[in-house]
Design a protein around this motif. Structure first.
Motif, PDB file in Angstrom:
ATOM      1  N   GLY A 227      58.788  37.300  49.477  1.00  0.00           N
ATOM      2  CA  GLY A 227      59.034  35.968  48.919  1.00  0.00           C
ATOM      3  C   GLY A 227      58.117  35.588  47.785  1.00  0.00           C
ATOM      4  N   ALA A 228      57.568  36.563  47.080  1.00  0.00           N
ATOM      5  CA  ALA A 228      56.660  36.266  45.964  1.00  0.00           C
ATOM      6  C   ALA A 228      57.436  35.735  44.763  1.00  0.00           C
ATOM      7  N   LYS A 229      56.829  34.839  44.029  1.00  0.00           N
ATOM      8  CA  LYS A 229      57.405  34.303  42.807  1.00  0.00           C
ATOM      9  C   LYS A 229      56.461  34.631  41.648  1.00  0.00           C
ATOM     10  N   ILE A 230      56.937  35.491  40.766  1.00  0.00           N
ATOM     11  CA  ILE A 230      56.105  35.950  39.651  1.00  0.00           C
ATOM     12  C   ILE A 230      56.040  34.858  38.585  1.00  0.00           C
ATOM     13  N   ALA A 231      54.827  34.499  38.190  1.00  0.00           N
ATOM     14  CA  ALA A 231      54.619  33.415  37.228  1.00  0.00           C
ATOM     15  C   ALA A 231      53.254  33.616  36.571  1.00  0.00           C
ATOM     16  N   PRO A 232      52.958  32.836  35.525  1.00  0.00           N
ATOM     17  CA  PRO A 232      51.614  32.918  34.934  1.00  0.00           C
ATOM     18  C   PRO A 232      50.545  32.486  35.937  1.00  0.00           C
ATOM     19  N   SER A 233      49.381  33.062  35.824  1.00  0.00           N
ATOM     20  CA  SER A 233      48.260  32.706  36.696  1.00  0.00           C
ATOM     21  C   SER A 233      47.695  31.351  36.297  1.00  0.00           C
ATOM     22  N   PRO A 234      46.988  30.681  37.208  1.00  0.00           N
ATOM     23  CA  PRO A 234      46.313  29.434  36.829  1.00  0.00           C
ATOM     24  C   PRO A 234      45.242  29.709  35.783  1.00  0.00           C
ATOM     25  N   ILE A 249      48.398  38.870  32.634  1.00  0.00           N
ATOM     26  CA  ILE A 249      49.806  39.292  32.560  1.00  0.00           C
ATOM     27  C   ILE A 249      50.673  38.389  33.427  1.00  0.00           C
ATOM     28  N   ASN A 250      50.458  38.399  34.717  1.00  0.00           N
ATOM     29  CA  ASN A 250      51.137  37.477  35.631  1.00  0.00           C
ATOM     30  C   ASN A 250      50.275  37.340  36.883  1.00  0.00           C
ATOM     31  N   ASN A 251      50.691  36.439  37.792  1.00  0.00           N
ATOM     32  CA  ASN A 251      49.826  36.123  38.929  1.00  0.00           C
ATOM     33  C   ASN A 251      49.553  37.315  39.843  1.00  0.00           C
ATOM     34  N   VAL A 252      50.495  38.252  39.967  1.00  0.00           N
ATOM     35  CA  VAL A 252      50.291  39.406  40.848  1.00  0.00           C
ATOM     36  C   VAL A 252      49.386  40.449  40.188  1.00  0.00           C
ATOM     37  N   VAL A 253      49.702  40.845  38.967  1.00  0.00           N
ATOM     38  CA  VAL A 253      48.891  41.837  38.262  1.00  0.00           C
ATOM     39  C   VAL A 253      47.484  41.301  38.020  1.00  0.00           C
ATOM     40  N   ASP A 254      47.382  40.022  37.718  1.00  0.00           N
ATOM     41  CA  ASP A 254      46.063  39.428  37.481  1.00  0.00           C
ATOM     42  C   ASP A 254      45.195  39.473  38.735  1.00  0.00           C
ATOM     43  N   VAL A 255      45.808  39.308  39.906  1.00  0.00           N
ATOM     44  CA  VAL A 255      45.043  39.389  41.158  1.00  0.00           C
ATOM     45  C   VAL A 255      44.504  40.800  41.363  1.00  0.00           C
ATOM     46  N   THR A 256      45.299  41.824  41.029  1.00  0.00           N
ATOM     47  CA  THR A 256      44.799  43.198  41.176  1.00  0.00           C
ATOM     48  C   THR A 256      43.581  43.427  40.288  1.00  0.00           C
ATOM     49  N   ASN A 257      43.595  42.875  39.075  1.00  0.00           N
ATOM     50  CA  ASN A 257      42.435  43.008  38.183  1.00  0.00           C
ATOM     51  C   ASN A 257      41.254  42.175  38.679  1.00  0.00           C
ATOM     52  N   TYR A 258      41.544  41.008  39.229  1.00  0.00           N
ATOM     53  CA  TYR A 258      40.495  40.152  39.796  1.00  0.00           C
ATOM     54  C   TYR A 258      39.786  40.868  40.949  1.00  0.00           C
ATOM     55  N   ILE A 259      40.575  41.485  41.845  1.00  0.00           N
ATOM     56  CA  ILE A 259      39.989  42.187  42.991  1.00  0.00           C
ATOM     57  C   ILE A 259      39.170  43.380  42.525  1.00  0.00           C
ATOM     58  N   LEU A 260      39.631  44.087  41.488  1.00  0.00           N
ATOM     59  CA  LEU A 260      38.863  45.198  40.935  1.00  0.00           C
ATOM     60  C   LEU A 260      37.508  44.707  40.429  1.00  0.00           C
ATOM     61  N   LEU A 261      37.506  43.596  39.708  1.00  0.00           N
ATOM     62  CA  LEU A 261      36.260  43.052  39.160  1.00  0.00           C
ATOM     63  C   LEU A 261      35.378  42.467  40.255  1.00  0.00           C
ATOM     64  N   LEU A 262      35.981  42.018  41.348  1.00  0.00           N
ATOM     65  CA  LEU A 262      35.213  41.469  42.467  1.00  0.00           C
ATOM     66  C   LEU A 262      34.564  42.577  43.285  1.00  0.00           C
ATOM     67  N   THR A 263      35.366  43.543  43.739  1.00  0.00           N
ATOM     68  CA  THR A 263      34.888  44.549  44.687  1.00  0.00           C
ATOM     69  C   THR A 263      34.482  45.865  44.036  1.00  0.00           C
ATOM     70  N   GLY A 264      34.969  46.122  42.804  1.00  0.00           N
ATOM     71  CA  GLY A 264      34.755  47.423  42.184  1.00  0.00           C
ATOM     72  C   GLY A 264      35.718  48.482  42.681  1.00  0.00           C
ATOM     73  N   HIS A 265      36.664  48.088  43.535  1.00  0.00           N
ATOM     74  CA  HIS A 265      37.629  49.034  44.107  1.00  0.00           C
ATOM     75  C   HIS A 265      39.009  48.757  43.495  1.00  0.00           C
ATOM     76  N   PRO A 266      39.571  49.679  42.705  1.00  0.00           N
ATOM     77  CA  PRO A 266      40.891  49.457  42.104  1.00  0.00           C
ATOM     78  C   PRO A 266      41.983  49.392  43.165  1.00  0.00           C
ATOM     79  N   ILE A 267      42.963  48.520  42.941  1.00  0.00           N
ATOM     80  CA  ILE A 267      44.140  48.441  43.803  1.00  0.00           C
ATOM     81  C   ILE A 267      45.380  48.424  42.911  1.00  0.00           C
ATOM     82  N   HIS A 268      46.548  48.540  43.543  1.00  0.00           N
ATOM     83  CA  HIS A 268      47.794  48.541  42.770  1.00  0.00           C
ATOM     84  C   HIS A 268      48.877  47.821  43.560  1.00  0.00           C
ATOM     85  N   ALA A 269      49.783  47.172  42.847  1.00  0.00           N
ATOM     86  CA  ALA A 269      50.911  46.478  43.464  1.00  0.00           C
ATOM     87  C   ALA A 269      52.210  47.152  43.045  1.00  0.00           C
TER      88      ALA A 269
END
Length: 536
Positions: A227-234, A249-269
């Protein structure tokens, strides 16, 4: 590596100046090369409230906007199509303002109508990459017209530019840097709370995950969102990514980059609806298989390439880049979030083979933490659910065929003083190691130290002593002139010949150069044979 001091303050509670943080990090071996400010405070760039908008009498593409700046109304001619209705909040550059690109705002006529300012886009203020329209602020926040934009949007930040050495992959994320700062300032570090509760015991029932190359991928964790809705991030997320060198890029891809910068561990959606066979297989590629990566390039694979595949074809180059066919689109609603551990050697060879250096490969090559997969997946799922309005499926997967055992090192306390040349109190040394994430078990005068999995660079007793020394402070080690006893014997024949040759060469006007000794093993063996024959 760029680090936000504002983000580090939130994670640590340490309220020190950027210069102080940079100084402490640099003296502890984590060099800060530069401190930059992404947005300079400007009193003439404020929040404006739209009071009225109407069509420009002389142009179909322009709009006349009456904007309230907290003191008076201004008429602004604007060419953007997204000017909000009455009450909308915008970024207003008033007369006298100077934009980052050098443009000075002055009163002028545009197509015959007076314009007393400028409504600005993110890109024009250098606070984002969006140039499709003007910046429209969130009305849910209680922001008054006339407030300086940097205060309204919390743009005050300083960025530390770090020159990290390859042996510190733990500091390629803000959590690692926060842990380091807490250690240096004598504070206890705590991981941010996880809002998502996932059950990893049974795995994803609808999407089986198989690891066919456990030597190259010892662990693969994943969660499912629907049920995700793809949109611009805040804006706060877009701005944070912008200051740290990432494009929103969008709220989902931006979260993956945010988590990478937070934890140092890359993820993918992955878009689950675009996976064939509704399954995930981690395997080596078949010879001449192909994949179109997210950069739009068609890449021919070999048997040495580790890939993520669905039921029929590759969908990602493991640890390097995702594939276009399984990428998140504007219509995506079912998301599979992965967090894996890939062999540094395999990722390094694959990245070189395809001439690809990405943020993901940079971290996997140096070694990410194999034991934070569940934490990373849970944090990513919680933030995606919040920003994309998605539902987190309670069951998640964690395939871990080859669990990594904790590394243990015997540390002698007497050896610490022997190496550092000065005494470090035992409680002090213990506190330093515990703040760094180590677990200590007393054995008489010695310790058995369990090294955290996020520190792959600590493998020997001397590494632990180095950690104690750098955190305690090399500047505390006293300087002593070593005692040197002069030799009573004359130099041997080889040394006398060297000195004679140097003196004769210098008298002829020659200059001596000493270069780095990059030479092969065979050359060294030949040199040693020649020296041996000469001495005989």
């Amino acid at each position: 590596m760029r680090a936000s001091t504002q983000w580090l303050r939130q994670l640590t509670g340490i309220d020190e100046s950027p210069e102080t943080l940079a100084h402490r990090l640099t003296f502890a071996g984590i060099e800060v090369e530069e401190i930059t400010t992404p947005y300079l405070s400007n009193a003439n760039i404020v929040v404006g409230e739209v009071r009225e908008k109407k069509a420009h009498p002389n142009s179909d593409k322009l709009t006349l906007v009456q904007v309230w700046n907290g003191r008076s109304e201004r008429q602004v001619v604007c060419g953007a199509a997204n000017v909000p209705e009455r009450g909308g909040l915008v970024a207003l550059a008033e007369l006298g303002a100077k934009l980052p690109n050098g443009l000075e705002i002055a009163e002028r006529r545009v197509a015959g109508e007076l314009s007393q300012g400028m409504l600005c886009a993110e890109s024009e203020l250098d606070i984002g990459s969006d140039e499709s329209g003007i910046l429209v602020l969130d009305k849910q926040k209680s922001i008054e017209a006339g407030t300086q934009l940097d205060k309204a949007l919390e743009l005050q930040d300083s960025i530390l530019h770090l020159g990290l050495t390859p042996n510190r992959p733990d500091c390629l994320g803000h959590l690692g840097l926060a842990r380091e700062l807490c250690t240096l300032f004598g504070k206890t570090f705590k991981l941010p709370y996880i809002e998502a509760k996932l059950d990893f015991s049974s795995g994803l029932p609808s999407t089986p995950i198989t690891i066919e190359a456990p030597e190259a991928c010892p662990r693969y964790a994943a969660s499912l969102l629907t049920g995700a809705k793809i949109a611009p991030s805040p804006f706060w997320l877009r701005y944070l990514l912008h200051t740290l060198g990432e494009r929103a890029i969008n709220n989902v891809v931006d979260v993956t980059n945010y988590i990478l910068l937070l934890t140092g561990h890359p993820i993918h959606a992955f878009d689950l609806d675009r996976l064939k066979g509704n399954q995930i297989r981690v395997r080596f590629a078949k010879q001449s298989e192909t994949i179109e990566t997210l950069d739009g390039m068609d890449r021919k694979l070999s048997k040495e390439d580790l890939i993520i595949a669905d039921g029929s074809e590759p969908i990602a180059l493991a640890g390097i880049m995702g594939g276009e066919k399984s990428s998140v689109q504007s219509s995506s609603s079912k998301l599979l979030i992965e967090c894996a551990y890939f062999s540094p050697t395999v990722v390094r060879r694959g990245a070189r083979r395809h001439s690809m250096h990405t943020e993901a490969s940079h971290r996997f090559e140096r070694g990410v933490d194999p034991n934070d997969a569940r934490y990373v997946v849970a944090q990513a799922s919680a933030l995606m659910a919040k920003l994309a309005g998605a539902r987190i499926e309670p069951k998640a997967s964690d395939v871990y065929p080859r669990p990594q055992e904790a590394f243990k090192i015997h540390l002698r306390h007497a050896r610490i003083e022997q190496v550092l040349g000065t005494a470090v109190e035992k409680p002090t040394a213990q506190q330093i190691l515990e703040h760094l994430g180590c677990q200590l078990k007393n054995k008489a005068q010695d310790w058995e130290v369990t090294v955290p999995s996020f520190r792959p660079d600590i493998t020997r007793e001397i590494d632990l002593i180095e950690e104690i020394g750098r955190v305690w402070g090399y500047d505390k080690i006293p300087t002593e002139i070593p005692y040197i006893q002069a030799s009573s014997s004359e130099h041997d024949a080889a040394e006398r010949l060297k000195r004679s040759l140097r003196q004769n060469a210098a008298s002829l006007g020659l200059r001596e150069t000493i270069n780095y000794a990059f030479c092969s093993t065979n050359d060294l063996k030949k040199r040693n044979k020649i020296l041996t024959l000469y001495r005989c």
